[in-house]
Design a protein around this motif. Structure first.
Motif, PDB file in Angstrom:
ATOM      1  N   ARG A 113       0.827  -1.215   0.000  1.00  0.00           N
ATOM      2  CA  ARG A 113       0.000   0.000   0.000  1.00  0.00           C
ATOM      3  C   ARG A 113       0.858   1.260   0.000  1.00  0.00           C
ATOM      4  NH1 ARG A 113      -3.111  -0.810  -2.760  1.00  0.00           N
ATOM      5  NH2 ARG A 113      -2.372  -2.909  -3.039  1.00  0.00           N
ATOM      6  N   LYS A 114       2.120   1.121   0.371  1.00  0.00           N
ATOM      7  CA  LYS A 114       3.014   2.278   0.420  1.00  0.00           C
ATOM      8  C   LYS A 114       4.124   2.191  -0.625  1.00  0.00           C
ATOM      9  CE  LYS A 114       2.310   3.069   5.375  1.00  0.00           C
ATOM     10  NZ  LYS A 114       2.978   3.216   6.710  1.00  0.00           N
ATOM     11  N   HIS A 115       4.005   1.243  -1.540  1.00  0.00           N
ATOM     12  CA  HIS A 115       5.046   1.017  -2.543  1.00  0.00           C
ATOM     13  C   HIS A 115       4.457   1.235  -3.935  1.00  0.00           C
ATOM     14  CE1 HIS A 115       8.118  -1.158  -4.881  1.00  0.00           C
ATOM     15  NE2 HIS A 115       8.908  -1.049  -3.824  1.00  0.00           N
ATOM     16  N   ALA A 116       5.277   1.770  -4.848  1.00  0.00           N
ATOM     17  CA  ALA A 116       4.800   2.054  -6.201  1.00  0.00           C
ATOM     18  C   ALA A 116       4.252   0.805  -6.884  1.00  0.00           C
ATOM     19  CB  ALA A 116       5.940   2.652  -7.034  1.00  0.00           C
ATOM     20  N   ALA A 117       4.853  -0.337  -6.590  1.00  0.00           N
ATOM     21  CA  ALA A 117       4.415  -1.583  -7.233  1.00  0.00           C
ATOM     22  C   ALA A 117       3.050  -2.039  -6.736  1.00  0.00           C
ATOM     23  CB  ALA A 117       5.440  -2.680  -6.995  1.00  0.00           C
ATOM     24  N   GLY A 118       2.576  -1.473  -5.633  1.00  0.00           N
ATOM     25  CA  GLY A 118       1.275  -1.872  -5.101  1.00  0.00           C
ATOM     26  C   GLY A 118       0.106  -1.195  -5.787  1.00  0.00           C
ATOM     27  N   ALA A 119       0.366  -0.077  -6.466  1.00  0.00           N
ATOM     28  CA  ALA A 119      -0.717   0.715  -7.042  1.00  0.00           C
ATOM     29  C   ALA A 119      -1.589  -0.053  -8.035  1.00  0.00           C
ATOM     30  CB  ALA A 119      -0.144   1.976  -7.694  1.00  0.00           C
ATOM     31  N   PRO A 120      -1.036  -0.848  -8.974  1.00  0.00           N
ATOM     32  CA  PRO A 120      -1.905  -1.546  -9.944  1.00  0.00           C
ATOM     33  C   PRO A 120      -2.552  -2.805  -9.380  1.00  0.00           C
ATOM     34  CG  PRO A 120       0.370  -1.323 -10.747  1.00  0.00           C
ATOM     35  CD  PRO A 120       0.378  -1.059  -9.290  1.00  0.00           C
ATOM     36  N   LEU A 121      -2.147  -3.215  -8.176  1.00  0.00           N
ATOM     37  CA  LEU A 121      -2.634  -4.477  -7.627  1.00  0.00           C
ATOM     38  C   LEU A 121      -3.954  -4.307  -6.905  1.00  0.00           C
ATOM     39  CD1 LEU A 121       0.732  -5.860  -6.160  1.00  0.00           C
ATOM     40  CD2 LEU A 121      -0.315  -6.394  -8.384  1.00  0.00           C
ATOM     41  N   GLY A 143       6.896 -23.078 -23.878  1.00  0.00           N
ATOM     42  CA  GLY A 143       6.691 -21.880 -23.060  1.00  0.00           C
ATOM     43  C   GLY A 143       6.186 -20.763 -23.943  1.00  0.00           C
ATOM     44  N   SER A 144       5.066 -20.171 -23.583  1.00  0.00           N
ATOM     45  CA  SER A 144       4.468 -19.100 -24.378  1.00  0.00           C
ATOM     46  C   SER A 144       4.364 -17.820 -23.576  1.00  0.00           C
ATOM     47  CB  SER A 144       3.074 -19.505 -24.867  1.00  0.00           C
ATOM     48  OG  SER A 144       3.146 -20.616 -25.736  1.00  0.00           O
ATOM     49  N   HIS A 145       4.460 -16.700 -24.280  1.00  0.00           N
ATOM     50  CA  HIS A 145       4.381 -15.373 -23.671  1.00  0.00           C
ATOM     51  C   HIS A 145       3.394 -14.512 -24.458  1.00  0.00           C
ATOM     52  CE1 HIS A 145       8.312 -16.905 -22.402  1.00  0.00           C
ATOM     53  NE2 HIS A 145       8.289 -16.033 -21.410  1.00  0.00           N
ATOM     54  N   ILE A 146       2.790 -13.578 -23.765  1.00  0.00           N
ATOM     55  CA  ILE A 146       1.939 -12.582 -24.421  1.00  0.00           C
ATOM     56  C   ILE A 146       2.460 -11.198 -24.099  1.00  0.00           C
ATOM     57  CG2 ILE A 146      -0.128 -14.029 -24.472  1.00  0.00           C
ATOM     58  CD1 ILE A 146      -1.164 -12.524 -22.006  1.00  0.00           C
ATOM     59  N   VAL A 147       2.184 -10.260 -24.983  1.00  0.00           N
ATOM     60  CA  VAL A 147       2.549  -8.862 -24.782  1.00  0.00           C
ATOM     61  C   VAL A 147       1.280  -8.032 -24.900  1.00  0.00           C
ATOM     62  CG1 VAL A 147       3.875  -6.906 -25.669  1.00  0.00           C
ATOM     63  CG2 VAL A 147       4.879  -9.203 -25.675  1.00  0.00           C
ATOM     64  N   VAL A 148       1.075  -7.153 -23.902  1.00  0.00           N
ATOM     65  CA  VAL A 148      -0.085  -6.259 -23.895  1.00  0.00           C
ATOM     66  C   VAL A 148       0.400  -4.834 -23.686  1.00  0.00           C
ATOM     67  CG1 VAL A 148      -1.609  -8.063 -22.977  1.00  0.00           C
ATOM     68  CG2 VAL A 148      -0.454  -6.498 -21.384  1.00  0.00           C
ATOM     69  N   LYS A 149      -0.467  -3.869 -23.944  1.00  0.00           N
ATOM     70  CA  LYS A 149      -0.136  -2.486 -23.616  1.00  0.00           C
ATOM     71  C   LYS A 149       0.188  -2.412 -22.122  1.00  0.00           C
ATOM     72  CE  LYS A 149      -0.520   0.113 -27.344  1.00  0.00           C
ATOM     73  NZ  LYS A 149       0.581   1.009 -27.795  1.00  0.00           N
ATOM     74  N   LYS A 150       1.105  -1.539 -21.755  1.00  0.00           N
ATOM     75  CA  LYS A 150       1.644  -1.560 -20.406  1.00  0.00           C
ATOM     76  C   LYS A 150       0.555  -1.448 -19.348  1.00  0.00           C
ATOM     77  CE  LYS A 150       3.028   3.340 -20.167  1.00  0.00           C
ATOM     78  NZ  LYS A 150       4.188   4.239 -19.940  1.00  0.00           N
ATOM     79  N   LEU A 151       0.731  -2.258 -18.309  1.00  0.00           N
ATOM     80  CA  LEU A 151      -0.247  -2.354 -17.228  1.00  0.00           C
ATOM     81  C   LEU A 151       0.145  -1.518 -16.019  1.00  0.00           C
ATOM     82  CD1 LEU A 151      -0.862  -6.223 -17.355  1.00  0.00           C
ATOM     83  CD2 LEU A 151      -2.222  -4.405 -18.412  1.00  0.00           C
ATOM     84  N   PHE A 152       1.338  -0.932 -16.057  1.00  0.00           N
ATOM     85  CA  PHE A 152       1.798  -0.116 -14.914  1.00  0.00           C
ATOM     86  C   PHE A 152       2.875   0.846 -15.407  1.00  0.00           C
ATOM     87  CE2 PHE A 152       3.481  -4.457 -14.903  1.00  0.00           C
ATOM     88  CZ  PHE A 152       4.840  -4.256 -15.076  1.00  0.00           C
ATOM     89  N   ASP A 153       3.116   1.908 -14.640  1.00  0.00           N
ATOM     90  CA  ASP A 153       4.033   2.981 -15.049  1.00  0.00           C
ATOM     91  C   ASP A 153       5.285   3.073 -14.196  1.00  0.00           C
ATOM     92  OD1 ASP A 153       2.585   4.121 -17.249  1.00  0.00           O
ATOM     93  OD2 ASP A 153       1.123   4.874 -15.801  1.00  0.00           O
ATOM     94  N   HIS A 154       5.625   2.030 -13.486  1.00  0.00           N
ATOM     95  CA  HIS A 154       6.828   2.035 -12.668  1.00  0.00           C
ATOM     96  C   HIS A 154       7.841   1.052 -13.248  1.00  0.00           C
ATOM     97  CE1 HIS A 154       5.540  -1.830 -11.107  1.00  0.00           C
ATOM     98  NE2 HIS A 154       4.360  -1.315 -10.821  1.00  0.00           N
ATOM     99  N   PRO A 155       9.092   1.052 -12.780  1.00  0.00           N
ATOM    100  CA  PRO A 155      10.128   0.207 -13.380  1.00  0.00           C
ATOM    101  C   PRO A 155      10.224  -1.211 -12.823  1.00  0.00           C
ATOM    102  CG  PRO A 155      11.124   1.659 -11.763  1.00  0.00           C
ATOM    103  CD  PRO A 155       9.674   2.038 -11.833  1.00  0.00           C
ATOM    104  N   TYR A 156       9.360  -1.571 -11.881  1.00  0.00           N
ATOM    105  CA  TYR A 156       9.450  -2.893 -11.265  1.00  0.00           C
ATOM    106  C   TYR A 156       8.786  -3.960 -12.133  1.00  0.00           C
ATOM    107  CZ  TYR A 156      10.635  -0.187  -7.119  1.00  0.00           C
ATOM    108  OH  TYR A 156      11.242   0.690  -6.247  1.00  0.00           O
ATOM    109  N   ALA A 157       9.270  -5.175 -12.000  1.00  0.00           N
ATOM    110  CA  ALA A 157       8.628  -6.339 -12.608  1.00  0.00           C
ATOM    111  C   ALA A 157       7.925  -7.126 -11.502  1.00  0.00           C
ATOM    112  CB  ALA A 157       9.655  -7.215 -13.303  1.00  0.00           C
ATOM    113  N   TYR A 158       7.005  -8.006 -11.884  1.00  0.00           N
ATOM    114  CA  TYR A 158       6.284  -8.828 -10.915  1.00  0.00           C
ATOM    115  C   TYR A 158       6.575 -10.303 -11.148  1.00  0.00           C
ATOM    116  CZ  TYR A 158       3.355  -4.682 -10.073  1.00  0.00           C
ATOM    117  OH  TYR A 158       2.906  -3.428  -9.764  1.00  0.00           O
ATOM    118  N   ILE A 159       6.572 -11.050 -10.070  1.00  0.00           N
ATOM    119  CA  ILE A 159       6.624 -12.497 -10.137  1.00  0.00           C
ATOM    120  C   ILE A 159       5.405 -13.013  -9.382  1.00  0.00           C
ATOM    121  CG2 ILE A 159       8.278 -12.482  -8.197  1.00  0.00           C
ATOM    122  CD1 ILE A 159       9.228 -15.239  -9.172  1.00  0.00           C
ATOM    123  N   PHE A 160       4.568 -13.768 -10.080  1.00  0.00           N
ATOM    124  CA  PHE A 160       3.334 -14.300  -9.511  1.00  0.00           C
ATOM    125  C   PHE A 160       3.418 -15.823  -9.455  1.00  0.00           C
ATOM    126  CE2 PHE A 160       1.437 -10.559 -11.995  1.00  0.00           C
ATOM    127  CZ  PHE A 160       1.524  -9.702 -10.912  1.00  0.00           C
TER     128      PHE A 160
END
Length: 514
Positions: free
Chosen positions: A147-155, A254-271
Motif C-alpha cells: 500500500r506504500k510502494h509504487a508496485a502496489g498501485a496496480p494491484l 513456453g508461451s508469452h503474451i505482450v499487452v499495452k503496459k499495465l503499470f508505469d513504474h520500473p518494477y517487474a512482478y513475479i506471480f
C-alpha cells in the motif's frame, strides 16, 4: 519474409566460404542458438578452427523465445536445485559485466497471496537466494508494504504485503548474435540459413554436407562434431548421425503474451499460481508489458510452435488474479512461443509437472570414433558456463591446451569503460547513454538510447562517417534508417525483415496497430 529490396546486400556481406572448395576445421557446430553460438565463441577464442551452421536465422527458435531474464531461478530452490541456482547466480554477475548494454538489473516484486507458503518461509528462501553466491551488482531482498510502494498501485487491495528482490533482464536474441560476432572475430565461420543435411562418421573425421538458402552445397571435413540443435538434439542424432540419444529429452512449450503496459513504474512482478507455476509481468519496450511463461508438454512440429487459446486464457487469468484492471485475449498485441529441451532423468515419472523438470544441462561426449559432443538442455543464464565446460571437454582431444577465457572478456559492444568486464559499466550505464546523446546530438535522444542499448560501443562502427540525419539514409520504418539496416546485414547476418524487426530489434512491436 520479404527481404528489404533496396538494401539487401546478403550475398555481398554474408560470411561465406568459396563454395567450390571443401571446408576443413577442427570443430563443426550444428545449431545457432545460444549454446551453439557460445561454444563457437569459446572454442574459436582458444585457437580452434570452427564452422557453425544454422538452418534458419541465429536465435530464431528457443533462444529468442525466453522470458528474457538472467536469473538464478528463485523457484528452483523449492526443488532443492541449489547447485543449479548457485551456478546461475554466479553467471548472472559475470554476464552483466560482460554485456551491460543488453543486460541490466531489474527489481522484482512478489505479492504475497494468502494461499501461498507462509511469509517467513518465502523470506527465508530469498535470504538463501541472496547469499548462495557472491553478489556485488544487485541489492538484496526485503519485505515491502504494497500500500506504500509504487508496485502496489496496480494491484488489488487484497494484496498488502510482498517481497522485493533483484535479477537481470536480457535481450536474448541479441545475446546470441553478440556471441556469434565474437566467434567470427576470433576466426570462426558462421553460416546462417544453412542446414546440415548429412553427416558421415569415420574413425577420426566427420564429413558433413551443408545446404544453404542460395541452393548451394558446402562440404565440411571436421575433426569433431557438436550437436547443439536444442529441441532437435535427439532427432538429429537419430536421423543424421544414426546414433542413440543417450538422454531422454522432454520438450516443454513456453508461451508469452505482450499487452499495452499495465503499470508505469520500473518494477517487474513475479506471480505464483496455485498449481506451482511461476508467471512474470515485466516492463517491455517502454510501452508494453511482457507476461509469461506457460509450461506445457509439447509433441508437435518443433518448426511450428505457437501459443494456443488455452495458454492465453491461462496467462490472462493469472494476471487478473493480481491486477485491479483485468485483461482479456483481445488485449494481446503480440505473442511468441518456444520449445525448451529439458533433460529428464530416467527415474522421473512422465506425469511429473513440466515446471519441475530440471533446467540444468548435460554434455554427452562420445569418442568411440570421430568425437561427437551433444548438448542436452540448459538455460540462457548458464550458456557461458556450458560453453566453457564443453570446450574444456573437447580441447584435449584436439590437442588444444589454451585455458578458459570468456569470464574475463566483454561481449562485442560491452567494453564501455575498458576492455575488461567491470562493475562501473553496469552501475553507470545511464551516464554512458547521456554521453552518447551529447556526442550524437544530431540524432533524436530516444534513438541514441536504443542504439546504445542494442549495440553498446559498436554504435561507433554503425555511425562511422555520419554526422547528420541525412547521412542515415531513408527512414524505412519509424526509427529504422537505412544505415542501421546496412549495418545489420553487413555485420549481423540479417537477411530479411523478420531478422531485423523481431530479433535484431523489437521495432516490429511498435509497428503493430492496436
Amino acid at each position: 519474409m520479404d527481404k528489404f529490396p533496396a538494401y539487401n546486400s546478403y550475398k555481398q556481406f554474408r560470411d561465406r566460404p568459396d563454395m567450390h572448395q571443401q571446408l576443413q576445421c577442427d570443430v563443426l557446430i550444428v545449431g545457432g542458438g545460444i549454446n551453439g553460438a557460445g561454444i563457437a565463441r569459446d572454442a574459436a577464442g582458444r585457437g580452434l578452427s570452427v564452422v557453425l551452421c544454422e538452418k534458419d536465422d541465429l536465435a530464431s527458435h528457443t533462444s529468442s523465445a525466453s522470458t528474457k531474464l538472467i536469473h538464478g531461478g528463485l523457484r528452483y530452490l523449492e526443488q532443492y536445485e541449489f547447485s543449479l541456482v548457485r551456478k546461475a547466480l554466479i553467471e548472472r554477475e559475470v554476464l552483466m559485466r560482460s554485456a551491460p548494454h543488453i543486460i541490466h538489473p531489474l527489481r522484482f516484486v512478489m505479492p504475497h497471496d494468502q494461499g501461498q507458503r507462509p511469509a517467513w518461509m518465502i523470506r527465508a528462501g530469498m535470504f538463501i537466494y541472496d547469499h548462495l553466491a557472491k553478489r556485488e551488482l544487485l541489492p538484496g531482498s526485503h519485505g515491502i508494504k504494497l500500500r506504500k510502494h509504487a508496485a502496489g498501485a496496480p494491484l488489488k487491495d487484497s494484496f498488502t504485503k510482498g517481497f522485493a528482490y533483484s535479477d537481470g533482464w536480457v535481450d536474448d536474441a541479441r545475446l546470441v548474435v553478440l556471441n556469434a560476432i565474437s566467434a567470427r572475430e576470433n576466426g570462426a565461420t558462421i553460416l546462417t540459413r544453412t542446414a546440415c543435411t548429412t553427416v558421415t562418421r569415420t574413425a577420426d573425421r566427420w564429413n558433413a554436407t551443408l545446404h544453404n538458402a542460395n541452393d548451394e552445397t558446402i562440404e565440411v571435413n571436421a575433426k569433431l562434431l557438436i550437436n547443439a540443435t536444442g529441441p532437435w538434439a535427439a532427432s538429429f542424432l537419430h536421423d543424421s548421425v544414426h546414433g542413440r540419444a543417450g538422454k531422454k529429452l522432454r520438450l516443454i512449450k513456453g508461451s508469452h503474451i505482450v499487452v499495452k503496459k499495465l503499470f508505469d513504474h520500473p518494477y517487474a512482478y513475479i506471480f505464483q499460481h496455485p498449481d506451482g507455476r511461476i508467471v512474470f509481468a515485466i516492463p517491455y519496450e517502454h510501452d508494453y508489458t511482457l507476461i509469461g511463461t506457460t509450461d506445457i508438454d509439447y509433441h508437435g512440429d518443433t518448426d511450428k510452435v505457437a501459443i494456443n487459446a488455452e495458454e492465453i486464457d491461462y496467462l490472462c487469468e493469472l494476471v487478473n488474479h493480481y491486477f485491479e484492471k483485468p485483461i482479456t485475449s483481445a488485449d494481446v498485441v503480440w505473442s511468441y512461443s518456444g520449445v525448451r529441451p529439458l533433460v529428464e532423468d530416467e527415474k522421473e515419472d512422465d506425469s511429473e509437472s513440466a515446471s519441475e523438470v530440471t533446467r540444468d544441462y548435460k554434455l554427452a561426449f562420445d569418442t568411440d570414433a570421430a568425437p561427437l559432443l551433444t548438448v542436452f538442455g540448459g538455460k540462457i543464464t548458464t550458456f557461458r558456463k556450458l560453453a566453457e565446460e564443453a570446450v574444456d571437454l573437447i580441447a584435449p582431444v584436439l590437442n588444444n591446451h589454451h585455458g578458459a577465457w570468456t569470464a574475463d572478456a566483454c561481449l562485442p559492444g560491452g567494453d564501455i569503460y575498458g576492455s575488461k568486464p567491470n562493475k562501473r559499466a553496469v552501475m553507470e550505464f545511464d551516464d554512458y547513454v547521456r554521453d552518447l546523446q551529447q556526442e550524437y546530438a544530431w540524432l533524436p535522444p530516444a534513438l541514441v538510447e536504443r542504439y546504445a542499448r542494442a549495440y553498446g560501443t559498436r554504435i561507433k562502427l554503425m555511425l562511422a562517417d555520419r554526422s547528420s540525419l541525412a547521412d542515415m539514409g531513408e527512414e524505412i520504418a519509424p526509427g529504422l534508417f537505412a544505415a542501421e539496416v546496412a549495418y545489420l546485414q553487413r555485420h549481423e547476418w540479417a537477411t530479411c525483415d523478420e531478422d531485423i524487426l523481431w530479433r535484431r530489434s523489437k521495432l516490429g512491436l511498435h509497428l503493430i496497430r492496436v
